[in-house]
Design an enzyme around this catalytic site. Structure first.
Site, short mmCIF file in Angstrom:
data_model
loop_
_atom_site.label_atom_id
_atom_site.label_comp_id
_atom_site.label_asym_id
_atom_site.label_seq_id
_atom_site.Cartn_x
_atom_site.Cartn_y
_atom_site.Cartn_z
CE LYS A 66 -21.87 73.36 23.05
NZ LYS A 66 -22.52 72.32 23.77
CD GLN A 110 -22.16 69.81 26.25
OE1 GLN A 110 -22.25 71.06 26.13
NE2 GLN A 110 -22.21 68.75 25.38
CG ASP A 133 -28.21 74.56 25.64
OD1 ASP A 133 -27.85 74.66 24.38
OD2 ASP A 133 -27.86 73.65 26.40
N1 GUN Z 1 -25.23 67.74 24.71
C1 GUN Z 1 -25.35 67.55 23.46
N2 GUN Z 1 -25.88 68.79 22.70
C2 GUN Z 1 -26.25 69.49 23.64
C3 GUN Z 1 -26.65 70.96 23.74
O1 GUN Z 1 -27.09 71.22 22.57
N3 GUN Z 1 -26.81 71.45 24.73
C4 GUN Z 1 -26.49 71.04 26.05
N4 GUN Z 1 -26.48 71.72 26.92
N5 GUN Z 1 -25.91 69.75 25.88
C5 GUN Z 1 -25.72 69.07 24.83
#
Ligand code: GUN
Length: 304
Positions: A66, A110, A133
């Site tokens: 990311k 995350q 998100d």
């Molecule tokens: N962990 C795995 N996929 C995601 C996601 O799309 N967002 C977040 N915040 N954590 C994750």
């Protein structure tokens, strides 16, 4: 496609298909270049803050990805890596600081968080206008009410792929397998907004195979390797596979990724189908940056 079901038309990924395999990787790359060009036109840098708590190995890889993609798009990447012993109060204070930071337009914490932390409380502390998100209760409420907001990245990615391949979704029967807050429910809401007739199926649904066979659009988001079999597919249907499951490969000691759909069985029948990997997966990060751009424009009141 001329609407007639005849002999399999193409061979992709080593599988005979009636229709077309959706190339999510190419679509995501295209989307990222559009976003990069849009970012370059802005008088400021959209900022995405990513918070990683603890040492989960998979999360570290996702977060690194990311950060790299954010920087490549010309955005400001703000990252916070906190120890596994971080307290709830410390994490909430960090989110509050990011909410107030004018350089930060999107915040992503995350998941999963270490077990001693309350993830719901942390997520719902994120300001909804920076919730790239789409995980806060406010974002879910805005989506369900048809109000402008930010939509979870994977569901948004699925919708963009569907619109690209089908154009108008109006009147189509959509079956969504899975009712998670992260994927199943938001996808169902998005499809409803597009005037699909939507059924959400789950572990208690009766005669899943027969239900799936009614679907013009079938979304599989259950996290069960190859659960959807070929004879569940309506000929010509569009099949979107959200599953990413690691299973043993034929070679002893090796593993491979498979989706929730038995691809080799489903592809000969589907009109369009996403592969795993290379389908929905690459769309998630592209949609995260799309959401960050959207949030930045709204916060800075930039007209499109
Ligand atoms: N962990 C795995 N996929 C995601 C996601 O799309 N967002 C977040 N915040 N954590 C994750």
């Amino acid at each position: 496609m001329n609407g007639q079901i005849s002999a399999p038309a193409r061979s992709n990924f080593g599988v005979q298909t009636l229709g077309e395999i959706i190339d999510g990787k190419a679509f995501a790359a295209n989307l990222l270049s559009t976003i990069t060009a849009e970012v370059a036109k802005l008088p400021f840098k959209p900022g995405l803050a990513v918070v990683l708590v603890g040492d989960d190995a998979a999360s570290r890889v996702y977060v690194a990805n990311k950060i790299r993609t954010t920087e490549q798009a010309g955005m400001l990447s703000v990252h916070h890596r906190l120890g596994a012993d971080t307290t709830q109060a410390e994490l909430l204070a960090l989110v509050a600081r990011l909410n107030a930071d004018p350089n930060v337009h999107g915040i992503l914490v995350q998941l999963p968080l270490p077990k001693h932390l309350n993830a719901d409380e942390v997520i719902n502390t994120i300001h909804p206008d920076k919730d790239v998100d789409g995980l806060t209760v406010v974002s879910a409420g805005r989506l369900a009410s048809g109000l402008p907001g930010l939509v979870s990245c994977t569901p948004l990615g699925c919708l963009l792929l569907l619109q690209d391949h089908l154009a108008d979704l109006s009147g189509l029967n959509a079956v969504v397998l899975g009712r998670s807050n992260l994927v199943g429910k938001p996808i169902a809401q998005l499809l409803l907004q597009q005037n699909c007739t939507v059924t959400i199926a789950h572990s208690k649904t009766r005669d899943l195979a027969a239900l799936c066979k009614t679907a013009d659009i079938l979304i599989a988001a259950v996290g069960r390797p190859e659960m959807v079999r070929g004879d569940w597919i309506k000929p010509g249907a569009t099949v979107i596979d959200v599953g990413i499951n690691r299973v043993a490969a034929a070679t002893p000691g090796k593993t491979k990724l498979v989706g929730d759909v038995a691809f080799a069985e489903a592809a000969p029948l589907a009109g369009f189908i996403t592969p795993v990997p290379g389908g929905v997966g690459p769309m998630t990060i592209a949609c995260l940056l799309r959401n960050t751009l959207t949030a930045a424009r709204r916060i800075e009141k930039i007209e499109r």
